[in-house]
Design a protein around this motif. Structure first.
Motif, PDB file in Angstrom:
ATOM      1  N   THR A 105      12.087  -5.428   5.355  1.00  0.00           N
ATOM      2  CA  THR A 105      12.595  -4.213   5.403  1.00  0.00           C
ATOM      3  C   THR A 105      13.045  -3.845   6.918  1.00  0.00           C
ATOM      4  OG1 THR A 105      10.744  -3.126   3.957  1.00  0.00           O
ATOM      5  CG2 THR A 105      11.814  -1.729   5.747  1.00  0.00           C
TER       6      THR A 105
ATOM      7  N   PRO B 212       9.255   6.892  -1.109  1.00  0.00           N
ATOM      8  CA  PRO B 212      10.146   6.245  -0.493  1.00  0.00           C
ATOM      9  C   PRO B 212      11.641   6.605  -1.197  1.00  0.00           C
ATOM     10  CG  PRO B 212       8.998   4.647  -2.270  1.00  0.00           C
ATOM     11  CD  PRO B 212       8.305   6.068  -1.859  1.00  0.00           C
TER      12      PRO B 212
ATOM     13  N   PRO C 274       1.033  -1.303   0.181  1.00  0.00           N
ATOM     14  CA  PRO C 274      -0.076   0.090   0.111  1.00  0.00           C
ATOM     15  C   PRO C 274       0.935   1.215   0.101  1.00  0.00           C
ATOM     16  CG  PRO C 274      -0.416  -1.312   2.055  1.00  0.00           C
ATOM     17  CD  PRO C 274       0.884  -1.932   1.143  1.00  0.00           C
ATOM     18  N   ARG C 275       0.286   2.364  -0.517  1.00  0.00           N
ATOM     19  CA  ARG C 275       1.161   3.797  -0.495  1.00  0.00           C
ATOM     20  C   ARG C 275       1.432   4.026   0.978  1.00  0.00           C
ATOM     21  NH1 ARG C 275       1.823   4.951  -5.264  1.00  0.00           N
ATOM     22  NH2 ARG C 275       0.051   4.835  -6.915  1.00  0.00           N
ATOM     23  N   GLN C 276       0.283   3.917   1.755  1.00  0.00           N
ATOM     24  CA  GLN C 276       0.285   4.331   3.121  1.00  0.00           C
ATOM     25  C   GLN C 276      -0.390   3.063   3.925  1.00  0.00           C
ATOM     26  OE1 GLN C 276       2.111   6.428   4.904  1.00  0.00           O
ATOM     27  NE2 GLN C 276       2.796   7.734   2.924  1.00  0.00           N
TER      28      GLN C 276
ATOM     29  N   LEU D 188       7.742  -3.441   2.209  1.00  0.00           N
ATOM     30  CA  LEU D 188       8.249  -4.670   1.850  1.00  0.00           C
ATOM     31  C   LEU D 188       8.731  -5.524   2.971  1.00  0.00           C
ATOM     32  CD1 LEU D 188      10.543  -3.911  -0.971  1.00  0.00           C
ATOM     33  CD2 LEU D 188       8.414  -4.917  -1.391  1.00  0.00           C
TER      34      LEU D 188
ATOM     35  N   THR E 129       7.968   6.065   7.730  1.00  0.00           N
ATOM     36  CA  THR E 129       7.387   6.180   9.067  1.00  0.00           C
ATOM     37  C   THR E 129       5.881   5.505   9.242  1.00  0.00           C
ATOM     38  OG1 THR E 129       6.581   8.392   9.251  1.00  0.00           O
ATOM     39  CG2 THR E 129       9.013   8.051  10.035  1.00  0.00           C
TER      40      THR E 129
ATOM     41  N   ARG F 292       6.003  12.163   0.308  1.00  0.00           N
ATOM     42  CA  ARG F 292       6.139  10.956   1.041  1.00  0.00           C
ATOM     43  C   ARG F 292       6.705   9.881   0.438  1.00  0.00           C
ATOM     44  NH1 ARG F 292       4.638  12.056   6.632  1.00  0.00           N
ATOM     45  NH2 ARG F 292       5.472  10.097   6.934  1.00  0.00           N
TER      46      ARG F 292
ATOM     47  N   ASP G 118       3.382  -0.557   5.526  1.00  0.00           N
ATOM     48  CA  ASP G 118       3.248  -0.351   4.059  1.00  0.00           C
ATOM     49  C   ASP G 118       4.595  -0.762   3.349  1.00  0.00           C
ATOM     50  OD1 ASP G 118       4.901   1.720   4.676  1.00  0.00           O
ATOM     51  OD2 ASP G 118       3.405   3.226   4.465  1.00  0.00           O
TER      52      ASP G 118
ATOM     53  N   TYR H 286      11.424   2.935   9.756  1.00  0.00           N
ATOM     54  CA  TYR H 286      12.275   1.970   9.076  1.00  0.00           C
ATOM     55  C   TYR H 286      12.956   2.253   7.615  1.00  0.00           C
ATOM     56  CZ  TYR H 286       7.398   2.211   7.283  1.00  0.00           C
ATOM     57  OH  TYR H 286       5.906   2.748   6.865  1.00  0.00           O
TER      58      TYR H 286
ATOM     59  N   LEU I 199      13.999   2.001   4.049  1.00  0.00           N
ATOM     60  CA  LEU I 199      13.352   1.638   2.697  1.00  0.00           C
ATOM     61  C   LEU I 199      14.317   1.292   1.965  1.00  0.00           C
ATOM     62  CD1 LEU I 199      10.659   4.490   2.772  1.00  0.00           C
ATOM     63  CD2 LEU I 199       9.965   1.942   3.039  1.00  0.00           C
ATOM     64  N   HIS I 200      14.881   0.174   1.976  1.00  0.00           N
ATOM     65  CA  HIS I 200      16.339  -0.245   1.711  1.00  0.00           C
ATOM     66  C   HIS I 200      16.561  -0.421   0.136  1.00  0.00           C
ATOM     67  CE1 HIS I 200      14.360  -3.934   2.184  1.00  0.00           C
ATOM     68  NE2 HIS I 200      15.227  -4.828   2.367  1.00  0.00           N
ATOM     69  N   HIS I 201      15.160  -0.495  -0.707  1.00  0.00           N
ATOM     70  CA  HIS I 201      15.530  -0.620  -2.088  1.00  0.00           C
ATOM     71  C   HIS I 201      15.308   0.705  -2.753  1.00  0.00           C
ATOM     72  CE1 HIS I 201      16.232  -5.007  -1.727  1.00  0.00           C
ATOM     73  NE2 HIS I 201      14.621  -5.190  -1.322  1.00  0.00           N
ATOM     74  N   SER I 202      15.324   1.687  -2.040  1.00  0.00           N
ATOM     75  CA  SER I 202      15.022   3.010  -2.778  1.00  0.00           C
ATOM     76  C   SER I 202      16.160   3.705  -3.348  1.00  0.00           C
ATOM     77  CB  SER I 202      14.711   3.994  -1.737  1.00  0.00           C
ATOM     78  OG  SER I 202      13.223   3.715  -1.222  1.00  0.00           O
TER      79      SER I 202
HETATM   80  N1  SAM Z   1       4.620   5.360   5.409  1.00  0.00           N
HETATM   81  C1  SAM Z   1       5.896   5.651   5.000  1.00  0.00           C
HETATM   82  C2  SAM Z   1       6.101   7.147   5.149  1.00  0.00           C
HETATM   83  O1  SAM Z   1       5.146   7.914   4.800  1.00  0.00           O
HETATM   84  O2  SAM Z   1       7.185   7.647   5.520  1.00  0.00           O
HETATM   85  C3  SAM Z   1       6.397   5.180   3.598  1.00  0.00           C
HETATM   86  C4  SAM Z   1       5.504   5.683   2.872  1.00  0.00           C
HETATM   87  S1  SAM Z   1       6.086   5.096   0.926  1.00  0.00           S
HETATM   88  C5  SAM Z   1       4.854   5.843   0.177  1.00  0.00           C
HETATM   89  C6  SAM Z   1       5.571   3.336   1.026  1.00  0.00           C
HETATM   90  C7  SAM Z   1       5.812   2.872  -0.207  1.00  0.00           C
HETATM   91  O3  SAM Z   1       7.285   2.828  -0.451  1.00  0.00           O
HETATM   92  C8  SAM Z   1       5.344   1.375  -0.672  1.00  0.00           C
HETATM   93  O4  SAM Z   1       4.120   1.549  -1.431  1.00  0.00           O
HETATM   94  C9  SAM Z   1       6.269   0.853  -1.690  1.00  0.00           C
HETATM   95  O5  SAM Z   1       6.175   1.363  -3.219  1.00  0.00           O
HETATM   96  C10 SAM Z   1       7.845   1.272  -0.956  1.00  0.00           C
HETATM   97  N2  SAM Z   1       8.512   0.436  -0.480  1.00  0.00           N
HETATM   98  C11 SAM Z   1       7.967  -0.355   0.705  1.00  0.00           C
HETATM   99  N3  SAM Z   1       9.006  -0.897   1.401  1.00  0.00           N
HETATM  100  C12 SAM Z   1       9.945  -0.602   0.689  1.00  0.00           C
HETATM  101  C13 SAM Z   1      11.371  -0.803   0.748  1.00  0.00           C
HETATM  102  N4  SAM Z   1      12.024  -1.526   1.774  1.00  0.00           N
HETATM  103  N5  SAM Z   1      12.400  -0.220   0.124  1.00  0.00           N
HETATM  104  C14 SAM Z   1      11.932   0.462  -1.013  1.00  0.00           C
HETATM  105  N6  SAM Z   1      10.737   0.928  -1.159  1.00  0.00           N
HETATM  106  C15 SAM Z   1       9.739   0.358  -0.427  1.00  0.00           C
END
Ligand code: SAM
Length: 159
Positions: A137, A105, A41-43, A134, A113, A103, A132, A76, A78-81
């Motif tokens: 994470t 990633p 999910p996006r959030q 992976l 968060t 917001r 939200d 957390y 977002l280690h694949h960003s």
């Molecule tokens: N709730 C958090 C925030 O607002 O700080 C994250 C929001 S971010 C829009 C959530 C998206 O990050 C997910 O829908 C997915 O596309 C991506 N994502 C999730 N886990 C990830 C990871 N471990 N590494 C990179 N991208 C990730």
């Protein structure tokens, strides 16, 4: 695997040094049902699926008292960003936003968060709803909901 996907129209990346100015210690691992970013999910939502957070030793004692809170804040990595975009085109429609106005990633320090419901805390395992991210994470920090928290330390001027 870092996300080095093709940059979208109008997006701008910058050259950055390899970051060395802070060393994070991952304190746990987040287990979720999502294996692909496209499925996350996006959030997170309060009615989202139950997910678990495993805390690594030696951090178990740091959980003491957390069970008093119905809601907790989870931070957390977002280690694949990718980490080099300053302008982003989130809707692929040419409308550009600065990274700090999103917001997304994708950010220089990809910290996510979420305010989540604490369903259970058993030993080193937390069960929560509202994430939200992976599966796998890395966990950076946990804090009680700031609204429910009252400082344990003596008052300070101005607070
Ligand atoms: N709730 C958090 C925030 O607002 O700080 C994250 C929001 S971010 C829009 C959530 C998206 O990050 C997910 O829908 C997915 O596309 C991506 N994502 C999730 N886990 C990830 C990871 N471990 N590494 C990179 N991208 C990730």
């Amino acid at each position: 695997m870092p996300d080095q996907q093709t940059i979208r129209d109008g997006e701008q990346s910058v050259e950055t040094d390899h970051p060395t100015d802070a060393a994070l210690r991952f304190i746990g691992r987040i287990n979720t049902p999502w294996r692909r970013r496209a499925d996350c999910p996006r959030q997170g939502r309060p009615d989202g699926p139950e997910c678990t957070i495993e805390i690594f030793e030696p951090w178990g004692p740091a959980l003491r008292g957390l069970e008093r809170y119905d809601r907790i804040e989870v931070l957390y990595w977002l280690h694949h960003s990718r980490r080099d975009l300053v302008l982003q085109n989130p809707a692929h429609d040419g409308q550009l936003f600065g990274t700090f106005a999103l917001r997304s990633p994708v950010r220089p320090n990809p910290i996510g968060t979420a305010m989540v419901s604490l369903v259970a805390l058993q030993g080193l395992l937390l069960t929560v709803r509202g994430l939200d991210c992976l599966d796998g994470t890395p966990l950076v920090d946990i804090k009680p909901d700031r609204c429910a928290f009252s400082p344990k330390a003596p008052p300070k001027p101005g607070s």
